[in-house]
Write an enzyme that holds these catalytic residues in place. Structure first.
Site, mmCIF file in Angstrom:
data_model
loop_
_atom_site.group_PDB
_atom_site.id
_atom_site.type_symbol
_atom_site.label_atom_id
_atom_site.label_comp_id
_atom_site.label_asym_id
_atom_site.label_seq_id
_atom_site.Cartn_x
_atom_site.Cartn_y
_atom_site.Cartn_z
ATOM 1 C CB ALA A 1 31.792 39.607 35.462
ATOM 2 C CB CYS A 2 27.260 40.679 35.140
ATOM 3 S SG CYS A 2 28.375 41.413 36.154
ATOM 4 C CB SER B 1 38.293 38.253 36.193
ATOM 5 O OG SER B 1 38.810 38.979 36.962
ATOM 6 C CG ASN C 1 26.328 40.990 39.416
ATOM 7 O OD1 ASN C 1 25.573 41.894 40.328
ATOM 8 N ND2 ASN C 1 27.499 41.331 39.285
ATOM 9 N N GLY D 1 37.486 42.594 43.253
ATOM 10 C CA GLY D 1 38.123 41.762 44.079
ATOM 11 C C GLY D 1 39.564 41.464 43.278
ATOM 12 C CB THR D 2 40.858 39.284 40.893
ATOM 13 O OG1 THR D 2 39.844 39.193 40.109
ATOM 14 C CG2 THR D 2 41.351 38.145 41.762
ATOM 15 N N PRO E 1 32.953 45.027 42.798
ATOM 16 C CG PRO E 1 32.573 42.866 43.372
ATOM 17 C CD PRO E 1 32.100 43.919 42.547
ATOM 18 C CB CYS F 1 29.227 41.076 44.099
ATOM 19 S SG CYS F 1 30.185 39.811 43.879
ATOM 20 N N GLY F 2 25.926 41.895 43.409
ATOM 21 C CA GLY F 2 24.479 42.680 43.829
ATOM 22 C C GLY F 2 24.824 43.989 42.739
ATOM 23 C CD GLU F 3 28.925 43.795 41.084
ATOM 24 O OE1 GLU F 3 28.353 43.406 41.894
ATOM 25 O OE2 GLU F 3 29.734 43.327 40.461
#
Ligand code: ADP
Length: 570
Positions: free
Chosen positions: A87-88, A72, A269, A420-421, A418, A271-273
């Site tokens: 993102a991370c 995003s 980060n 998500g968006t 994930p 969400c863990g990925e």
């Protein structure tokens, strides 16, 4: 363009550039042109004769065909003044006031730009220990986490993303029991996901029912011993109650640390990925696998040539992002450019299986997961090697544990986010998760209801003349296609949703993807409300045995406000 109505809405609300009154000043098409142009411009840094127009049109096509989307922040910020594209992030937290509040400040700057931050709080001395300079008493990691949480609460990200954090505490920290229970009532530390950092030594002690040491991070002395199985069961109990904390396996993260001389990986980060070194950042991107399926001799299969082409272009894209990114801190720019990690992953996995008629919870699906992901990682490495020939390797390549006969441009290639968006924009199932529900009933403002049906189910039912609105309402109420007895057996078998799939198959699918992913895999193992603590414990042990880097679980109905509800309005 192939965007559906939800994608248009999300993009308009949260991604398009707006004027001071909140009205968009660019179109969706304009957004994709803005991003493609900004990212393609990096080619000129390596070759003054580079045809950046050509690269731009390749990137534009890949995004607008929904074959690949970057994370995003790249969509939101590329080609703009802010220009923060990742993102991370992981930030260090040392055991001093300076470091703690420096980390809070750095996190604030990152949140403002749309990124998420992860921290290990394991270096902070335990609650109640003495503070030399003042003779006072230390308040411990949990109370400082609350300060981080408040700071996050105060910064709404540009009106679009509320900041997200990961907080990690090692299993041998003296405050570990407080950490395990600190989100028990779900009202505190709400801007954090929490994970306990487990070691292999601890897992063995838990299996054997032995004691293990709690170590004062400040002095390195053992302060106490606890029974490992008792603590393991406490983690299980807390997760059974409301899904937190998750667990990560620190030794595994560090076995895949490509530059161990730079220090240990202690956090991921939000969400863990994406495990990262302190001050490292990473940008992610995801290939929409539903766009990689083709019909051949009346059967649907993956179009491997198209996938290879897309992987190659995606690696080129993500490497360019590192170049044009505007980093929130010089130190982050430096650390990130030392390893040049990228995180290419997939979304639409479950939808692709539906298109091919393969149930998610089968051996065949697990095998195909391995095949797809090993293909992506292998082709991604090749693409990074080709980039290295022109652009050079990442600076720490020689110091890294990577095979020295195959110079790479990027320290890591693959990560499964994930999405998500991104998956809403891509109109596909998220990441490697199964489909949560095939039919949603959405309330629209004037009181009418709108049915939202999984497009692959809809197509299949229409093809067989079985589609009706009444049937869709029943599926929404029942929460699963598999429960509708009058539907043909093959449809009930293939169109499985999250709760049709046993926790074991959730973990096996995660492990299949993990085996071929450089970084980690974001996945939640979903349980029915009736699941027991023993069921949760089994999944934790299985995740450990099958080589996952961590695991997150969620038991249906275990939080008052859950994101997705079966049979309820979205
Ligand atoms: P997206 O689909 O928006 O690109 P993902 O759901 O794939 O994002 O999440 C990927 C990563 O992006 C997360 O692990 C986290 O690092 C970051 N992230 C996601 N949501 C947020 C948020 N609200 N605030 C900050 N960072 C976020």
């Amino acid at each position: 363009m192939k965007l559906n109505a939800n994608a248009e809405t999300v993009l308009k609300q949260r991604y398009l550039i707006k004027d001071e009154n909140g009205n968009p000043v660019e179109t969706v098409d304009g957004m994709f042109h803005r991003v493609a142009k900004a990212i393609a411009s990096a080619d000129a840094l390596h070759d003054e004769h580079a045809d950046t127009d050509k690269t731009e049109s390749i990137f534009y096509d890949m995004m607008t065909n929904l074959e690949f989307l970057p994370n995003s922040p790249t969509l939101m910020n590329a080609g703009r003044d802010l220009g923060q594209l990742s993102a991370c992030f992981v930030l260090p937290v040392e055991d001093s006031m300076e470091s703690i509040f420096e980390a809070i400040k750095q996190a604030a700057l990152i949140h403002k730009s749309g990124g998420g931050t992860g921290f290990s709080f394991s270096r902070l001395r335990q609650e109640g220990s003495t503070v030399n300079s003042t003779g006072g008493v230390a308040s411990g990691p949990i109370s400082f986490m609350k300060v981080f949480n408040m700071a996050t609460e105060a910064i709404k990200q540009g009106g679009s993303r509320r900041g997200a954090n990961m907080g990690i505490l090692r299993i041998d920290h003296p405050d570990i029991l407080k950490f395990i229970d600190c989100k028990a009532d779900n009202t505190e530390i709400t801007n954090f996901n929490l994970s306990v950092g487990l070691t292999e030594e601890f897992m063995k002690a838990a299996e054997a029912g032995k004691d293990y040491d709690l170590v004062d991070p400040h002095t390195g002395e053992t302060v106490k011993q606890l029974n490992a199985r008792t603590v393991f069961n406490k983690i299980v109990d807390a997760a059974w109650r409301n899904g937190e904390p998750g667990i990560i396996f620190l030794d595994r993260l560090n076995r895949d640390n490509i530059v161990p001389e730079q220090g240990k990986i202690e956090a991921t980060n939000p969400c863990g990925e994406q495990p990262l070194l302190p001050h490292e950042s990473c940008n992610l991107g995801s290939i929409n696998l539903t766009q990689m399926v083709k019909a051949e001799k009346g059967r649907k299969t993956f179009d491997w040539e198209k996938l290879e082409r897309t992987v190659k272009q995606a690696v080129h894209f993500l490497d360019n992002v590192i170049e044009v990114n505007k980093y929130p801190l010089d130190q982050i720019e430096h650390t990130t450019k030392q390893t040049r990690k990228i995180g290419l992953g997939v979304m639409g996995w479950a939808d692709s299986l539906l298109m091919m008629g393969i149930p998610y919870n089968t051996e065949e699906a697990v095998q195909l997961a391995e095949e797809v992901m090993s293909f992506i990682t292998e082709k991604g490495r090749q693409a990074s090697q080709q980039l290295a020939e022109v652009r050079g390797t990442f600076p720490l390549f020689e110091q890294s544990i990577l095979p020295q006969d195959r110079p790479q441009r990027n320290g890591t290639i693959t990560t499964i986010a994930p999405t998500g968006t991104l998956s809403i924009i891509g109109g596909c199932s998220s990441g490697v998760e199964p489909v949560f529900a095939y039919v949603f009933i959405r309330n629209i403002m004037d009181g009418t209801e709108m049915l939202e049906v999984n497009p692959i189910l809809k197509e299949e039912l229409e093809k067989r003349g079985l589609y009706s609105e009444g049937l869709m309402r029943r599926i929404a109420q029942e929460g699963a296609v598999s429960h509708i007895k009058e539907l043909p057996e093959d449809i009930r078998r293939v169109f499985v949703s999250t709760h049709d799939i046993s926790p074991e198959y959730h973990v096996r699918m995660q492990a299949a993807f993990q085996r071929h992913t450089d970084n980690a895999v974001s996945k939640t193992v979903n349980f029915s409300n009736e699941a027991t603590r023993e069921d949760v414990a089994k999944v934790y042990s299985l995740a450990f045995t099958l080589g996952c880097k961590g695991v997150t679980i969620y038991r249906d109905g275990s939080r008052d406000e859950q994101v997705l509800n079966i049979g309820k309005v979205k």
